[in-house]
Design a protein around this motif. Sequence first.
Motif, mmCIF file in Angstrom:
data_model
loop_
_atom_site.group_PDB
_atom_site.id
_atom_site.type_symbol
_atom_site.label_atom_id
_atom_site.label_comp_id
_atom_site.label_asym_id
_atom_site.label_seq_id
_atom_site.Cartn_x
_atom_site.Cartn_y
_atom_site.Cartn_z
ATOM 1 N N SER A 108 16.272 32.084 34.722
ATOM 2 C CA SER A 108 15.714 33.418 34.435
ATOM 3 C C SER A 108 16.097 34.361 35.321
ATOM 4 C CB SER A 108 14.139 33.431 34.375
ATOM 5 O OG SER A 108 13.505 32.272 33.392
ATOM 6 N N ILE A 109 17.237 34.345 35.757
ATOM 7 C CA ILE A 109 18.169 35.358 36.551
ATOM 8 C C ILE A 109 18.938 36.441 35.670
ATOM 9 C CG2 ILE A 109 19.808 35.922 38.382
ATOM 10 C CD1 ILE A 109 18.865 33.064 39.587
ATOM 11 N N GLY A 110 18.598 37.603 35.789
ATOM 12 C CA GLY A 110 19.235 38.623 34.899
ATOM 13 C C GLY A 110 20.628 38.842 35.274
ATOM 14 N N ILE A 111 21.542 38.850 34.234
ATOM 15 C CA ILE A 111 22.934 39.137 34.460
ATOM 16 C C ILE A 111 23.250 40.835 33.885
ATOM 17 C CG2 ILE A 111 25.298 38.767 34.130
ATOM 18 C CD1 ILE A 111 24.411 35.973 33.376
ATOM 19 N N GLU A 112 23.237 41.702 34.957
ATOM 20 C CA GLU A 112 23.332 42.953 34.726
ATOM 21 C C GLU A 112 24.852 43.562 34.227
ATOM 22 O OE1 GLU A 112 20.694 45.426 34.981
ATOM 23 O OE2 GLU A 112 19.294 43.325 35.365
ATOM 24 N N GLU A 113 25.689 42.740 34.991
ATOM 25 C CA GLU A 113 27.333 43.253 34.835
ATOM 26 C C GLU A 113 28.095 41.999 34.968
ATOM 27 O OE1 GLU A 113 30.309 46.170 37.257
ATOM 28 O OE2 GLU A 113 28.180 46.728 37.677
ATOM 29 N N VAL A 114 29.125 42.129 34.206
ATOM 30 C CA VAL A 114 30.275 40.997 34.533
ATOM 31 C C VAL A 114 31.555 41.712 34.527
ATOM 32 C CG1 VAL A 114 31.144 38.946 33.731
ATOM 33 C CG2 VAL A 114 28.668 39.165 33.414
ATOM 34 N N GLN A 115 32.459 41.435 35.447
ATOM 35 C CA GLN A 115 33.968 41.799 35.181
ATOM 36 C C GLN A 115 34.672 40.672 35.651
ATOM 37 O OE1 GLN A 115 34.577 45.108 37.960
ATOM 38 N NE2 GLN A 115 32.658 46.083 37.556
ATOM 39 N N THR A 116 35.670 40.613 34.666
ATOM 40 C CA THR A 116 36.449 39.376 34.887
ATOM 41 C C THR A 116 38.085 39.855 34.920
ATOM 42 O OG1 THR A 116 36.850 38.747 32.466
ATOM 43 C CG2 THR A 116 34.981 37.638 33.879
ATOM 44 N N HIS A 117 38.929 38.753 35.474
ATOM 45 C CA HIS A 117 40.202 39.313 35.651
ATOM 46 C C HIS A 117 40.985 38.319 35.909
ATOM 47 C CE1 HIS A 117 43.789 41.926 36.589
ATOM 48 N NE2 HIS A 117 43.952 40.882 37.615
ATOM 49 N N THR A 118 42.180 37.925 35.151
ATOM 50 C CA THR A 118 43.106 36.937 35.402
ATOM 51 C C THR A 118 44.413 37.407 36.049
ATOM 52 O OG1 THR A 118 44.006 37.007 33.109
ATOM 53 C CG2 THR A 118 42.594 35.411 33.308
ATOM 54 N N TYR A 119 45.142 36.468 36.897
ATOM 55 C CA TYR A 119 46.354 37.243 37.497
ATOM 56 C C TYR A 119 47.189 35.877 37.744
ATOM 57 C CZ TYR A 119 43.829 36.023 41.600
ATOM 58 O OH TYR A 119 42.772 35.286 42.659
ATOM 59 N N LEU A 120 48.237 35.987 38.267
ATOM 60 C CA LEU A 120 48.980 35.058 38.700
ATOM 61 C C LEU A 120 49.041 34.912 40.447
ATOM 62 C CD1 LEU A 120 52.202 35.102 36.520
ATOM 63 C CD2 LEU A 120 50.265 33.897 36.068
ATOM 64 N N ALA A 121 48.650 33.657 40.896
ATOM 65 C CA ALA A 121 48.708 33.697 42.344
ATOM 66 C C ALA A 121 50.026 34.132 43.074
ATOM 67 C CB ALA A 121 48.525 32.026 42.755
ATOM 68 N N VAL A 122 49.927 34.760 44.192
ATOM 69 C CA VAL A 122 51.095 35.280 44.874
ATOM 70 C C VAL A 122 52.449 34.198 45.058
ATOM 71 C CG1 VAL A 122 52.006 36.713 46.718
ATOM 72 C CG2 VAL A 122 49.900 37.245 45.599
ATOM 73 N N HIS A 123 51.950 33.120 45.788
ATOM 74 C CA HIS A 123 53.221 32.379 46.052
ATOM 75 C C HIS A 123 53.358 31.217 45.184
ATOM 76 C CE1 HIS A 123 53.199 34.255 50.153
ATOM 77 N NE2 HIS A 123 51.749 33.894 50.193
ATOM 78 N N THR A 124 52.526 30.895 44.362
ATOM 79 C CA THR A 124 52.646 29.594 43.402
ATOM 80 C C THR A 124 52.906 30.068 41.992
ATOM 81 O OG1 THR A 124 50.080 29.383 42.872
ATOM 82 C CG2 THR A 124 51.100 28.301 44.972
ATOM 83 N N GLY A 125 52.431 31.323 41.691
ATOM 84 C CA GLY A 125 52.447 31.490 40.155
ATOM 85 C C GLY A 125 51.301 30.908 39.463
ATOM 86 N N ALA A 126 50.454 30.175 39.995
ATOM 87 C CA ALA A 126 49.586 29.513 39.156
ATOM 88 C C ALA A 126 48.648 30.629 38.588
ATOM 89 C CB ALA A 126 48.561 28.751 40.035
ATOM 90 N N PRO A 127 47.952 30.357 37.341
ATOM 91 C CA PRO A 127 47.089 31.264 36.657
ATOM 92 C C PRO A 127 45.853 31.281 37.431
ATOM 93 C CG PRO A 127 47.754 29.356 35.117
ATOM 94 C CD PRO A 127 48.538 29.381 36.614
ATOM 95 N N MET A 128 45.309 32.258 37.758
ATOM 96 C CA MET A 128 44.263 32.477 38.404
ATOM 97 C C MET A 128 43.021 33.291 37.690
ATOM 98 S SD MET A 128 44.429 30.831 41.445
ATOM 99 C CE MET A 128 43.250 31.267 42.194
ATOM 100 N N PHE A 129 41.749 33.291 38.109
ATOM 101 C CA PHE A 129 40.633 33.816 37.609
ATOM 102 C C PHE A 129 39.639 34.416 38.445
ATOM 103 C CE2 PHE A 129 36.358 34.032 35.564
ATOM 104 C CZ PHE A 129 36.768 34.581 34.525
ATOM 105 N N SER A 130 39.372 35.608 38.566
ATOM 106 C CA SER A 130 38.268 36.096 39.296
ATOM 107 C C SER A 130 37.063 36.953 38.398
ATOM 108 C CB SER A 130 38.927 37.568 40.232
ATOM 109 O OG SER A 130 39.285 38.290 39.473
ATOM 110 N N LEU A 131 35.837 36.762 38.981
ATOM 111 C CA LEU A 131 34.820 37.260 38.345
ATOM 112 C C LEU A 131 33.911 37.846 39.310
ATOM 113 C CD1 LEU A 131 32.680 35.592 35.820
ATOM 114 C CD2 LEU A 131 31.531 36.016 38.023
#
Length: 176
Positions: free
Chosen positions: A116-139
Motif C-alpha cells: 500500500s505504498i503509493g508510487i508518485e513518479e517513475v523514470q526509467t532509462h536504458t544505456y550501455l555500460a561504459v567499459h563492457t557495453g552491456a545493456p543497463m537499466f536505471s530507474l
Amino acid sequence: MKQLLVVSAIGENRPDTLLAFSKAVSDCGCSIAESRMHLLGTDFALQALITGAWNMVAKFEAALPRLEKDLGLKIHAHRTAERPARDELVPYSVDVVCADQPGIVFNLTDFFSSRSIGIEEVQTHTYLAVHTGAPMFSLYMALSVPGSIHIPMLREEFLDFCDHLNLDAILEPIKG
C-alpha cells in the motif's frame, strides 16, 4: 477559481514544438504548473498540468485542435482537481541500477503496491555500460509511504528483494 487541465502530447520531434506549446499556454492566459518533456525514440512526449481561470483554461482547450494540427501532435486533455494533502504520508525515493532484464518495473511496482505504498513518479532509462557495453537499466521512483509502515523493516525487505533480483538499489527519504 483555479482550474486544472492535464495535457498529454506526443508526436514528431521538431525544434519549435515546446516553443509553440508554451506560447499557446501563455497566449491563453494560463500557466504550466507541472510538466515533463522527453524525447522517446525520435518522438517528442509531453505531460503538463495547465492552470488558470476557468475561461482561460477553456480558451486553451479550444486552441488544442489547431495546435495538434500545426505541430503534428496527438493531444489528449482532461480536467482534473488538486491533489488532496495527506500529512500521514512520508516521501521516499528509490534509485535502481542493474543489468537490463524483463520485468523490473513490474516487480518493483508489485513490491510497493502490495504494501500500500503509493508510487508518485517513475523514470526509467536504458544505456550501455561504459567499459563492457552491456545493456543497463536505471530507474527512479518517488514514493508516498504511509506513516504506519516501519521504515527499517521496509528497507530490510526491500534490500532482500533487490538482492534476490540482482538489483543495486537505494531507498531513502526525499529531502526538502
